[in-house]
Design an enzyme around this catalytic site. Structure first.
Site, PDB file in Angstrom:
ATOM      1  N   SER A 149      11.862  10.734   7.411  1.00 24.35           N
ATOM      2  CA  SER A 149      10.816  11.751   7.467  1.00 24.35           C
ATOM      3  C   SER A 149      11.431  13.070   7.906  1.00 24.35           C
ATOM      4  O   SER A 149      12.420  13.102   8.647  1.00 24.35           O
ATOM      5  CB  SER A 149       9.726  11.341   8.465  1.00 24.35           C
TER       6      SER A 149
ATOM      7  N   SER B  44       0.842  -1.197   0.000  1.00 27.63           N
ATOM      8  CA  SER B  44       0.000   0.000   0.000  1.00 27.63           C
ATOM      9  C   SER B  44       0.874   1.242   0.000  1.00 27.63           C
ATOM     10  O   SER B  44       2.089   1.176   0.210  1.00 27.63           O
ATOM     11  CB  SER B  44      -0.925   0.014   1.229  1.00 27.63           C
ATOM     12  N   GLY B  45       0.233   2.391  -0.228  1.00 28.20           N
ATOM     13  CA  GLY B  45       0.897   3.672  -0.092  1.00 28.20           C
ATOM     14  C   GLY B  45       2.142   3.846  -0.927  1.00 28.20           C
ATOM     15  O   GLY B  45       2.194   3.480  -2.110  1.00 28.20           O
TER      16      GLY B  45
ATOM     17  N   TYR C  36       8.089   8.586  17.229  1.00 32.76           N
ATOM     18  CA  TYR C  36       8.188   8.493  15.764  1.00 32.76           C
ATOM     19  C   TYR C  36       9.372   9.308  15.257  1.00 32.76           C
ATOM     20  O   TYR C  36      10.167   8.819  14.436  1.00 32.76           O
ATOM     21  CB  TYR C  36       6.905   8.991  15.103  1.00 32.76           C
TER      22      TYR C  36
END
Length: 336
Positions: free
Chosen positions: A192, A57-58, A217
């Site tokens: 990120s 996915s994604g 995170y």
């Protein structure tokens, strides 16, 4: 009069948002089409084997689709075998692949089970790869978990640190021999921009003293970059490169643990449509680092939107990177 003014202001604001959204979507659509036209036509990945974690996915699915268009042999490494097989069927239908191999102008797609929250699963996956695959040209560490409630992996690690960093740390190390024998080869680590808020607290890596899901995170994404830089240092002269990237803000199911009030969902959906990247747009840097000749030989760098970006000091501390590597080796059982 006041009501009329309010209506006009709302219309102007709405129009402005629509204009921004249209411009943004046009820009990224054009960029995505340009990237595909430049890479897919070349078929430059023909004969190359690529492993993508979280490819059902994604970002992972979008990356897999584009590399298949470049005729790569793609191994989808996914936790949920059923969902991965379903995604594989959809990709094969979309790209005209047969279930046993590639189409005339497409690559080959395989599904393998990999649960990054289980070191046992990681070791079993790598053992299978080493038995079945004569070469590995690209490893894309794409899978991740985002801002989940406090929980632990099968081996007792905090989930975000365990999946995003430790699982991929062990995976990469167990496949390094095959990557070296297949050189020139590439490792790509999806991080990120939120790494900037992270800090490596060696006294509480497992978040047992204090847990903040957002900070956890960010810490795992900082660990990804520190791992990339230290691995690049260790791989000098081997023909294997490793680079990290941020995909930007992308519409994926990564935020499944974030609760959005029911009344706010229509606004959130509009904002995400207007300002977030699609999975294909977000995957462009992964595709670029996996296939472009422009980055041949480049290692230890951080990329966004298919270009190198500067890192903040917290991601450039080589002493922290080496200490994190040493501790990670012990945590995953590479060193006793």
């Amino acid at each position: 009069m006041a009501a009329t003014t309010a209506v006009l202001l709302a219309a102007a604001l709405g129009g402005g948002l629509l204009l921004i959204a249209s411009s943004r979507r046009f820009f990224w659509s054009a960029a995505g089409k340009f990237q595909r036209s430049m890479t897919a036509a070349a078929g430059r990945m023909q004969g190359k084997t690529v492993i993508i974690t979280g490819a059902n996915s994604g970002l992972g699915r979008a990356t897999a689709a584009e590399l298949l268009r470049q005729r790569a042999r793609v191994i989808m490494a996914c936790r949920d075998r059923d969902r991965a097989e379903e995604a594989a069927r959809e990709l094969r239908a979309e790209l005209g692949l047969s279930s046993r191999g590639g189409g005339e102008c497409r690559g080959e797609l395989l599904v393998r089970e990999l649960d990054l929250a289980s070191l046992r699963s990681v070791r079993h996956f790598c053992q299978q790869v080493l038995q079945e695959e004569p070469r590995l040209d690209v490893l894309i560490n794409n899978a991740g978990i985002f801002r989940c409630p406090y929980m632990k992996t099968e081996d007792g690690f905090e989930m975000q640190f365990g999946v995003n960093h430790l699982g991929h740390f062990l995976l990469t190390n167990l496949l390094l021999g095959l990557l070296k024998s297949s050189a020139p080869s590439r490792i790509i680590v999806v991080s990120s921009k939120l790494y900037k808020y992270g800090e490596i607290n060696f006294d509480d890596l497992n978040s047992e003293l204090n847990y903040n899901k957002s900070f956890a995170y960010s810490r795992s994404k900082l660990a990804n970059i520190l791992f990339t830089r230290e691995l690049a240092r260790r791989l000098e002269g081997t023909g294997v490169t490793v680079n990290a990237l941020h995909p930007g803000v992308v519409r994926t199911n990564l935020g499944r643990h974030i609760h959005i009030p029911l009344l706010a969902k229509p606004l959130f959906n509009f904002v995400s449509w207007a300002f977030f990247k699609s999975p294909l747009e977000g995957a462009q840097t992964s595709i670029y680092l996996a296939s472009s000749p422009e980055v041949e030989g480049i290692s230890g760098k951080y990329f966004g939107d298919c270009k190198e970006e500067q890192l903040l000091p917290n991601a450039m501390d080589d002493l922290v990177a080496r200490k994190l590597w040493d501790i990670s080796e012990v945590m995953v059982g590479l060193l006793k």
